[in-house]
Design an enzyme around this catalytic site. Structure first.
Site, PDB file in Angstrom:
ATOM      1  NE  ARG A  68     -38.680  -5.789  31.079  1.00 51.91           N
ATOM      2  CZ  ARG A  68     -39.006  -7.117  31.229  1.00 51.91           C
ATOM      3  NH1 ARG A  68     -40.032  -7.779  31.040  1.00 51.91           N
ATOM      4  NH2 ARG A  68     -37.794  -8.038  31.123  1.00 51.91           N
ATOM      5  CB  THR A  79     -41.011  -2.524  39.508  1.00 52.80           C
ATOM      6  OG1 THR A  79     -40.547  -1.889  38.591  1.00 52.80           O
ATOM      7  CG2 THR A  79     -40.180  -1.952  40.975  1.00 52.80           C
ATOM      8  CG  ASP A 138     -31.720  -6.744  26.711  1.00 51.18           C
ATOM      9  OD1 ASP A 138     -32.167  -5.769  25.808  1.00 51.18           O
ATOM     10  OD2 ASP A 138     -32.090  -6.100  27.975  1.00 51.18           O
ATOM     11  CG  ASP A 148     -28.299  -5.146  26.285  1.00 49.85           C
ATOM     12  OD1 ASP A 148     -28.404  -3.983  26.335  1.00 49.85           O
ATOM     13  OD2 ASP A 148     -28.590  -5.865  27.422  1.00 49.85           O
TER      14      ASP A 148
HETATM   15  C1  PRP Z   1     -37.576  -4.328  26.245  1.00 51.93           C
HETATM   16  C2  PRP Z   1     -38.341  -4.466  24.977  1.00 51.93           C
HETATM   17  C3  PRP Z   1     -39.829  -3.875  25.308  1.00 51.93           C
HETATM   18  C4  PRP Z   1     -39.793  -4.286  27.082  1.00 51.93           C
HETATM   19  C5  PRP Z   1     -40.631  -5.444  26.856  1.00 51.93           C
HETATM   20  O1  PRP Z   1     -37.311  -2.891  26.447  1.00 51.93           O
HETATM   21  O2  PRP Z   1     -37.810  -3.886  23.978  1.00 51.93           O
HETATM   22  O3  PRP Z   1     -39.741  -2.395  25.112  1.00 51.93           O
HETATM   23  O4  PRP Z   1     -38.643  -4.764  27.324  1.00 51.93           O
HETATM   24  O5  PRP Z   1     -41.158  -5.673  28.149  1.00 51.93           O
HETATM   25  P1  PRP Z   1     -42.352  -5.609  28.930  1.00 51.93           P
HETATM   26  O6  PRP Z   1     -43.174  -6.173  28.009  1.00 51.93           O
HETATM   27  O7  PRP Z   1     -42.331  -6.537  30.237  1.00 51.93           O
HETATM   28  O8  PRP Z   1     -42.800  -4.126  29.222  1.00 51.93           O
HETATM   29  P2  PRP Z   1     -36.085  -2.681  27.645  1.00 51.93           P
HETATM   30  O9  PRP Z   1     -37.041  -1.850  28.621  1.00 51.93           O
HETATM   31  O10 PRP Z   1     -35.283  -3.474  27.879  1.00 51.93           O
HETATM   32  O11 PRP Z   1     -35.462  -1.255  26.978  1.00 51.93           O
HETATM   33  P3  PRP Z   1     -34.265  -1.471  25.711  1.00 51.93           P
HETATM   34  O12 PRP Z   1     -35.093  -1.633  24.420  1.00 51.93           O
HETATM   35  O13 PRP Z   1     -33.685   0.100  25.696  1.00 51.93           O
HETATM   36  O14 PRP Z   1     -33.234  -2.330  26.070  1.00 51.93           O
HETATM   37  N1  URA Z   2     -37.126  -7.387  26.907  1.00 52.12           N
HETATM   38  C1  URA Z   2     -36.372  -8.045  26.142  1.00 52.12           C
HETATM   39  O1  URA Z   2     -35.527  -7.624  25.443  1.00 52.12           O
HETATM   40  N2  URA Z   2     -36.543  -9.453  26.130  1.00 52.12           N
HETATM   41  C2  URA Z   2     -37.339 -10.158  26.819  1.00 52.12           C
HETATM   42  O2  URA Z   2     -37.258 -11.549  26.632  1.00 52.12           O
HETATM   43  C3  URA Z   2     -38.231  -9.303  27.730  1.00 52.12           C
HETATM   44  C4  URA Z   2     -38.096  -8.093  27.527  1.00 52.12           C
END
Ligand code: PRP
Ligand code: URA
Length: 207
Positions: A102, A106, A198, A201
């Site tokens: 994400r 944006t 997150d 993370d």
């Molecule tokens: C997080 C989570 C989802 C997304 C949710 O991933 O695991 O995939 O955000 O957000 P959304 O519903 O607004 O799209 P992230 O993009 O942070 O990647 P990561 O899992 O690599 O940390």
């Molecule tokens: N992605 C995450 O990991 N946590 C949130 O709260 C939203 C998006």
């Protein structure tokens, strides 16, 4: 489509441990594994079965077996955290991967990887991701799967925001959504409130 929010004492207990900011990565993952195993029961309750003739040690009988293959699709990275729990219960499940990151400004998802088993069109495809925030990552993943012929798709997330649920209901009315909890809202950075921070993370210790 049906949206189901599982309200189960064990899941609620474990999710509270995950939400706690003092919970370390190993305990976070352990509770995610356990919640995933508990959620499988609800998510798979309507999988189609067919009759199969077998012989018990006593006599011939007719049993049931799953009619279609199951394909799990974790949304990288955090979705990987749900795979072990699901595969404990459905060990024959194949696993496809999709990388979605994400964009922090944006909040739009950017796809960086995709690899799926060939039998997507014939399978029950279960997309897994702990977080459904704006819903953008899950919706783009489902678009990608439909383009590759998937027809029977379920989405399973741990924590959802109302914004994400609305997006999936609008863009993918044919997809069943299951959540362990529906939280209050998103904050101005697109994080779920109260949420658990997150997920990627916390799972991989990259905070
Ligand atoms: C997080 C989570 C989802 C997304 C949710 O991933 O695991 O995939 O955000 O957000 P959304 O519903 O607004 O799209 P992230 O993009 O942070 O990647 P990561 O899992 O690599 O940390
Ligand atoms: N992605 C995450 O990991 N946590 C949130 O709260 C939203 C998006």
């Amino acid at each position: 489509m049906a949206t189901t929010i599982i309200d189960h004492p064990l899941i609620n207990h474990k999710l509270t441990i995950m939400r706690d900011k003092n919970t370390k990565s190993n305990i976070f993952k352990q509770n995610l594994d356990e919640i995933a195993m508990l959620m499988v029961y609800e998510v798979t309750k309507d999988l189609e079965v067919e009759d199969i003739e077998i012989e018990t040690p006593i006599c011939p009988t007719v049993g049931k077996q799953l009619k279609k293959p199951v394909v799990l699709v974790p949304i990288l990275r955090a979705g990987i955290g749900l795979v072990d729990g699901f595969r404990q219960i459905i060990p024959t499940a194949k696993v496809g991967h999709i990388g979605m990151s994400r964009n922090e400004e944006t909040l739009k998802p950017e796809e960086y990887y995709a690899k799926f088993p060939k039998d997507l069109p014939d399978a029950t495809v279960i997309v897994v991701d702990p977080m459904l925030a704006t819903g953008g990552s899950a919706s783009a993943t489902i678009d990608c799967l439909k383009k590759r012929g998937a027809k029977d798709i379920k989405l399973v997330c741990l924590v959802g925001a109302p914004e994400g649920v609305s997006l999936i209901e609008k863009e993918h009315p044919d997809v069943d959504l299951t959540l362990a909890a529906l939280d209050a809202k998103l904050n101005d950075k697109g994080y779920i409130v109260p949420g658990l921070g997150d997920a990627g993370d916390r799972l991989f210790g990259t905070e």
